[in-house]
Each structure stands twice: as structure tokens, then as C-alpha cells.
Design a protein around this motif. Structure first.
Motif, PDB file in Angstrom:
ATOM      1  N   PHE A 191       0.843  -1.191   0.000  1.00 54.60           N
ATOM      2  CA  PHE A 191       0.000   0.000   0.000  1.00 54.60           C
ATOM      3  C   PHE A 191       0.877   1.238   0.000  1.00 54.60           C
ATOM      4  O   PHE A 191       1.930   1.268   0.634  1.00 54.60           O
ATOM      5  N   CYS A 192       0.431   2.255  -0.717  1.00 55.03           N
ATOM      6  CA  CYS A 192       1.300   3.409  -0.951  1.00 55.03           C
ATOM      7  C   CYS A 192       1.288   4.419   0.191  1.00 55.03           C
ATOM      8  O   CYS A 192       1.934   5.449   0.113  1.00 55.03           O
ATOM      9  N   LYS A 193       0.528   4.159   1.262  1.00 56.19           N
ATOM     10  CA  LYS A 193       0.507   5.109   2.368  1.00 56.19           C
ATOM     11  C   LYS A 193       1.764   4.963   3.230  1.00 56.19           C
ATOM     12  O   LYS A 193       2.358   3.888   3.317  1.00 56.19           O
ATOM     13  N   PRO A 194       2.194   6.014   3.936  1.00 54.66           N
ATOM     14  CA  PRO A 194       3.385   5.921   4.776  1.00 54.66           C
ATOM     15  C   PRO A 194       3.146   5.013   5.970  1.00 54.66           C
ATOM     16  O   PRO A 194       2.021   4.849   6.431  1.00 54.66           O
ATOM     17  N   CYS A 195       4.233   4.403   6.473  1.00 54.03           N
ATOM     18  CA  CYS A 195       4.120   3.532   7.637  1.00 54.03           C
ATOM     19  C   CYS A 195       3.853   4.367   8.881  1.00 54.03           C
ATOM     20  O   CYS A 195       4.207   5.542   8.972  1.00 54.03           O
ATOM     21  N   PHE A 196       3.210   3.744   9.871  1.00 51.11           N
ATOM     22  CA  PHE A 196       2.952   4.455  11.112  1.00 51.11           C
ATOM     23  C   PHE A 196       2.912   3.432  12.240  1.00 51.11           C
ATOM     24  O   PHE A 196       2.731   2.245  12.023  1.00 51.11           O
ATOM     25  N   HIS A 197       3.086   3.898  13.468  1.00 50.67           N
ATOM     26  CA  HIS A 197       3.139   3.004  14.618  1.00 50.67           C
ATOM     27  C   HIS A 197       1.737   2.524  14.953  1.00 50.67           C
ATOM     28  O   HIS A 197       0.764   3.279  14.898  1.00 50.67           O
ATOM     29  N   PRO A 232     -12.665   2.659   2.482  1.00 50.57           N
ATOM     30  CA  PRO A 232     -11.192   2.718   2.483  1.00 50.57           C
ATOM     31  C   PRO A 232     -10.646   4.147   2.445  1.00 50.57           C
ATOM     32  O   PRO A 232      -9.622   4.441   3.083  1.00 50.57           O
ATOM     33  N   LEU A 233     -11.322   5.047   1.709  1.00 47.95           N
ATOM     34  CA  LEU A 233     -10.887   6.450   1.677  1.00 47.95           C
ATOM     35  C   LEU A 233     -11.028   7.074   3.056  1.00 47.95           C
ATOM     36  O   LEU A 233     -10.122   7.753   3.549  1.00 47.95           O
ATOM     37  N   LEU A 234     -12.181   6.854   3.688  1.00 48.43           N
ATOM     38  CA  LEU A 234     -12.439   7.409   5.014  1.00 48.43           C
ATOM     39  C   LEU A 234     -11.442   6.850   6.038  1.00 48.43           C
ATOM     40  O   LEU A 234     -10.976   7.570   6.925  1.00 48.43           O
ATOM     41  N   TYR A 281      -5.968   8.421  11.495  1.00 56.51           N
ATOM     42  CA  TYR A 281      -5.327   9.504  12.248  1.00 56.51           C
ATOM     43  C   TYR A 281      -5.958   9.661  13.627  1.00 56.51           C
ATOM     44  O   TYR A 281      -5.475  10.444  14.444  1.00 56.51           O
ATOM     45  N   LEU A 282      -7.058   8.925  13.870  1.00 54.05           N
ATOM     46  CA  LEU A 282      -7.692   8.945  15.185  1.00 54.05           C
ATOM     47  C   LEU A 282      -7.162   7.743  15.955  1.00 54.05           C
ATOM     48  O   LEU A 282      -5.987   7.687  16.251  1.00 54.05           O
ATOM     49  N   SER A 283      -8.014   6.766  16.255  1.00 56.47           N
ATOM     50  CA  SER A 283      -7.512   5.618  17.020  1.00 56.47           C
ATOM     51  C   SER A 283      -7.569   4.307  16.255  1.00 56.47           C
ATOM     52  O   SER A 283      -7.086   3.285  16.740  1.00 56.47           O
TER      53      SER A 283
END
Length: 579
Positions: free
Chosen positions: A9-15, A243-245, A252-254
Motif C-alpha cells: 500500500f502506498c501510504k506511509p508507515c505508522f506506529h 477505504p478512503l475514510l 489519524y484517530l484511534s
């Protein structure tokens, strides 16, 4: 058939946060209502399939069958039927139990049997039950359509109320939980007019905006309850905005744990959406007006302002499934040995009930005039007439011109044919209504412009041949159900396309005799259909021993979800995040 395109997936990684919030739900009894459902059914969760089968040890009942008539005040398929207690376990001793378990939530517009319009509902229920049988935790999230009868839901309870966003306002929303066919279902009910129609689709509300609301309301429910499944499995264009939402808002929430899998069941429908409509769910519609996100390349120069929810769902999902994974059928719900809708039960070893089911349909629809001598003996002259059944949505994809031609050809060949289905297009509905007015009083053809879960079970049991002439079919379930109910006289007659080509193999293919199980045609013209029908009728009349042998063989083919659920689990595992 359906295939997994699993890519990075092209989104950045996150914790990721670890763990999943627990929910303690208090159980109470179901809530009654008098609402009538468009495709009412009698399925309820309860005792095991093994217990059901023991009660049908003799298969053909000694009780007197009440034979129906077309003059009955209440049509035979609307009579009261016993409740069908379906176990959450798929009845197969070879079912694999997975060790690396996960929580899967399906978000969908349909679910069989309570909100079923087509194969989508069957697939969602079948896959969910198969995943449950492998040990996973599974929920289905479904709009609480007004047409759903609450009596069809076990242990229905209001679990919480919350607000979800739509068009500048926060809409009070209720979430209910209940059990359907052994599966936990979360029903989302907004306080506005959404999902208040008399049918699953076609209410007076804006359908596209209703599903945009539903997509966000499902994520909002997960957010406010702390529910973090490993997989959110979304289905079709209706849930394409989720998926967009998720990736542009809720992660970005929980909601950091879930990954998104999208299944495309039918590429014909793709959810054309204006930018301002998408903005009503809280996203900025203009941000998605690029071919890299949600603009369908095919509309450029024609409707460049329109977005495509299915395209957006494809771009924003971690895995897309539409080709390569062959679906299955739920062999607990589709079982002629235990089917509560049948006047007589049967299986490959004891097929006497098949003849009774066929004559029951012929009597009830006015296709038989002979009298009977007892409940378990019917006139051979009537049941020896080949009966062709076509159960389908009446849309161009399903080969409408071939269906109408088959009516004529079957009659010419001395057979009988029954079409069961509804049309969403008024012109198509009008054409088939004209054909119904022309044929329905005759001795050979019946066209029933409706949908009935009960009647569809009876027709599969009665049919000698199932006609599936689709122009294209990603997978298709009718041919699998036809084989499941094959017993003594049913062989699929299908056009060679998509999943049909992967499940039905021609009787006259000398290079593939071991897998031969039907009559296949490749063209889209009437002559190709004639070729298949002529051969099928010739086998039926001239080679009864060969016919009977094939039918017994196809009844034993395992088209259950046991064969394919594991492939979906592999897809889930390839994209899930491990704590």
C-alpha cells in the motif's frame, strides 16, 4: 472467479497501537415487529446440522403431501415453514482449524438470507460462516433496512447509540447486535430517512448518499467502541468510500490496526459519484478528482466531474479480490437432505424425493394436469418432461436475449421452463411481463417476476436442468447450487465464461471426461444456446443411464466454502498488521 491483487500500500508507515478493546454486551430477547421483508426466509440459528440430518433419516416423509394448485389463495411458496436451525459450523469433518486467529468485520449492503438481492448476500454469509468454522472472530455490519423482519434475528439488542456525520450534521444513530445463521451481525440504523424503503434497494432516499453515510457510520462505531479488527472486508461499490475514510481520516484517530480488503463481485456497477456528494461524508471531494485516486479513466472527456467509488476503493484498499478465488456455497443452507422448504428431502443415495419436488412445482404452477394416486407416487408421463429452471436477476449481464430465446426453444423441444427473477429496468420488466402474459396460462412456460428465497430452493430441487447463460460471470453460484441439488436429473446448461468455465465442464469433451458435469456453450448467439439445449435434451431422453450417472457424480462435488475460505484467510494474513 475472483483474484487477489495484493500489493504494497502506498501510504506511509505508522506506529500501531497494540491490543483490542473488549466489549461486554448484555444479552436480551429479540424485539418483535410486523414489518414484512421483501425476501422473507425462515433461517434461525440453533441446533446443529447433524441433529437436523438425523430427523430426516428417511428423507421421503410418510406424511401425506398437501399438493398445491395455482388456484390456492396463498401461493405454496408463501406457506408457513418450520424454522431452519443452521449451525455456525460448516458441516464437513475436514474443516481446517486455523491457529493464527484474527477478528474480521465484513461491511456490506447485503447478507443472506435477511437482506439478499443477489449472489453478494450469499457470498458474504458463506465466507463469514466458513471463517467462523476455522476459529476466527467474525462480525457483519449491515444497514438496518426497514424491510428486515426483526423476528428473523436471534437475540437482537440495542448495544449503543452514537452520532455519525452527514452533510454538515451529526445524525443520531443506533447500533444493534443480533445473530443470523450463526453469525454476529451489527445493524446500523440512522435516525434520518436512510434505508427506510420497502426493499433492500430502491427506497425514496438518495441511495448513494445513504451508503456514503453507512460507510462512515461503520468506522465511527468502531472508533467510539474501541473495536479494532485485523481486517475490514468491504464489498462492492456501496462500501467503496470506506477505504478512503479509513486512510484519510480514521487512521489519524484511534483506528490504526485494521487493514482493508475489497471484493468486487460485479464490475458492471461502480458507484458514480459527484464531488459534492462525496464531500457530504466529511471528505473533501475535490481531493479525489484525479485518476490516481477516484476518477474513472473511462469518463474523462465525458463526465470529468464524476468520481467512481469503486475506483477509490481499489486505490485505497490493501488487497483487492475480483479474479482467481472461486467462491463456494453454504452447504448447510443449500442441502436437499435437510432443506425445510422442500416437500420431500433427497440426496444422491435416496433420490425418490426429487421426483416429488418436481411434481410439486408442476402442480403448484399449473404445469401438470394428471391426478396422483398417493403422496409418494406421481405420474411418470409428467415428470419425464424435462424441466429447465433459470433463477436470475433480469439484467443484461445475465444474457436476457438468450433467456427469452430459451423459452421458445425449450417449448419446441417438448420441455418446460420456469424463470424466476426481477428486473431493475422498467423496460426489461415490461418485456418480461409481456412474455409472462403470453405464456403463463399455457402448458410449458412460467415467468415469475419476483424474488422468493423459499421458491428458489424448491425450483433448484425440482429442476432437471439449470440454465445460466450469463454474458460474463465473475464466479456465479447458480451452477453450484444446481449441482448440489442435482440428485437424479439436474445438469447445468451454461455459457462458458468466468467462474462458470471453472465449475462446469462439457459432457462431450473427450479430453476431460473425468470432470464432465454439464453442457457448455461459448457463443452469445441463439444458435450456440440451441446447440447446448439440444444436446442436453437428447441426453435426458436417449441416455438416461448416463444422465443418472452424471447427476449422482455432480451431487458429490464439493463446492463448499471449505475449499476456498482458506484462500481468503491467506489474503488477510498477507496484509494484516501483527502486534
Amino acid at each position: 472467479m475472483e483474484n487477489a491483487l495484493v500489493g504494497k500500500f502506498c501510504k506511509p508507515c505508522f506506529h500501531l497501537s497494540s491490543g483490542r478493546a473488549a466489549m461486554v454486551l448484555q444479552k436480551r430477547k429479540g424485539i418483535g415487529t410486523n414489518h414484512k421483508f421483501y425476501c422473507s426466509s425462515k433461517f434461525k440459528v440453533g441446533t446443529s446440522v447433524e441433529k437436523q440430518e438425523s430427523s430426516y433419516a428417511g428423507l421421503v416423509s410418510d406424511q401425506e403431501i398437501v399438493w398445491p394448485s395455482p388456484d390456492d389463495e396463498i401461493p405454496f411458496w408463501k406457506r408457513d415453514f418450520p424454522s431452519w436451525n443452521v449451525s455456525p459450523e460448516v458441516p464437513n469433518e475436514s474443516t481446517v482449524k486455523d491457529s493464527d486467529l484474527m477478528h474480521i468485520i465484513h461491511v456490506t449492503a447485503e447478507m443472506a438470507p435477511i437482506a439478499k438481492v443477489g449472489g453478494l448476500g450469499d457470498v458474504v454469509t458463506g465466507l463469514a460462516r466458513a471463517s467462523l468454522s476455522r476459529g476466527h472472530t467474525v462480525d457483519i455490519m449491515l444497514p438496518f433496512y426497514k424491510c428486515i423482519s426483526k423476528q428473523q434475528i436471534n437475540e437482537l439488542e440495542l448495544i449503543n447509540t452514537y452520532d455519525s456525520y452527514h452533510d454538515g450534521n451529526w445524525i443520531p444513530t443506533s447500533a444493534y447486535r443480533g445473530a443470523v445463521s450463526g453469525i454476529s451481525v451489527i445493524f446500523i440504523e440512522p435516525s434520518n430517512e436512510f434505508f427506510k424503503g420497502e426493499h433492500v434497494y430502491g427506497g425514496s432516499y438518495n441511495e448513494l448518499e445513504a451508503y456514503l453515510f453507512f460507510s462512515r457510520a461503520c468506522l465511527e462505531w468502531m472508533q467510539v467502541t474501541g473495536t479494532q479488527p485485523e481486517i475490514i472486508h468491504v464489498h462492492e461499490w456501496q462500501i467503496g468510500a470506506l477505504p478512503l475514510l479509513y486512510w484519510d481520516m480514521y487512521r489519524y484517530l484511534s483506528l490504526t490496526k485494521p487493514r482493508i480488503v475489497l471484493t468486487i463481485h460485479n464490475m458492471e456497477h461502480y458507484g458514480e459519484c459527484r464531488q459534492e456528494q462525496l464531500s457530504k461524508c466529511g471528505l473533501d471531494g475535490s481531493m479525489y478528482a484525479t485518476t490516481e485516486k477516484a476518477v474513472d479513466d473511462r469518463t474523462i472527456g465525458h463526465n470529468p466531474e464524476r468520481l467512481c467509488l469503486l475506483k477509490g476503493g481499489i486505490v485505497y484498499s490493501n488487497a483487492v479480490v475480483y479474479y482467481g478465488v472461486l467462491n463456494g456455497i453454504d452447504t448447510a443452507m443449500w442441502n436437499p437432505a435437510t432443506d425445510v422448504f422442500l416437500p420431500a428431502k433427497f440426496d444422491a443415495q435416496k433420490i425418490e424425493g426429487k421426483k416429488l419436488c418436481k411434481y410439486y412445482i408442476q402442480k403448484g404452477l399449473g404445469l401438470a394436469t394428471e391426478s396422483i394416486t398417493s403422496s409418494n407416487h406421481v405420474p411418470d408421463a409428467t415428470v419425464k418432461v424435462p424441466l429447465v429452471v433459470c433463477i436470475t436477476r433480469l439484467v443484461p449481464q445475465k444474457g436476457l436475449h438468450l433467456i427469452t430465446h430459451a423459452l421458445k426453444r425449450v417449448e419446441e423441444l417438448g420441455g418446460q421452463m420456469i424463470v424466476l427473477g426481477k428486473a431493475s429496468d422498467g423496460r426489461v420488466e415490461g418485456e418480461f411481463k409481456r412474455l409472462a402474459d403470453l405464456h403463463n396460462r399455457g402448458p410449458s412456460i412460467r415467468i415469475l417476476l419476483m424474488y422468493s428465497e423459499e421458491l428458489s430452493h424448491m425450483l433448484y430441487a425440482a429442476a432437471d436442468m439449470v440454465l445460466v447463460p450469463s454474458m460474463y460471470e465473475p464466479c456465479g453460484l447458480s451452477q453450484m447450487i444446481g449441482m448440489r441439488y442435482g440428485s437424479i436429473l439436474k445438469v447445468p446448461v451454461v455459457r462458458k465464461t468466468g467462474g462458470l468455465a471453472d465449475t462446469v465442464f462439457d459432457m462431450d469433451d473427450q479430453s476431460n471426461r473425468e470432470m464432465a458435469n454439464g453442457f457448455v456453450f461459448e457463443g452469445i448467439d441463439e444458435g450456440s444456446l440451441n446447440w447446448a439445449l439440444d444436446r442436453a435434451f437428447a441426453y435426458y431422453k436417449d441416455k438416461p443411464d448416463e444422465w443418472n450417472g452424471i447427476v449422482k457424480k455432480i451431487m458429490k462435488i464439493d463446492n463448499s466454502w471449505n475449499n476456498t475460505a482458506g484462500k481468503y484467510i491467506e489474503i488477510y494474513n498477507s496484509v494484516r498488521v501483527r502486534s
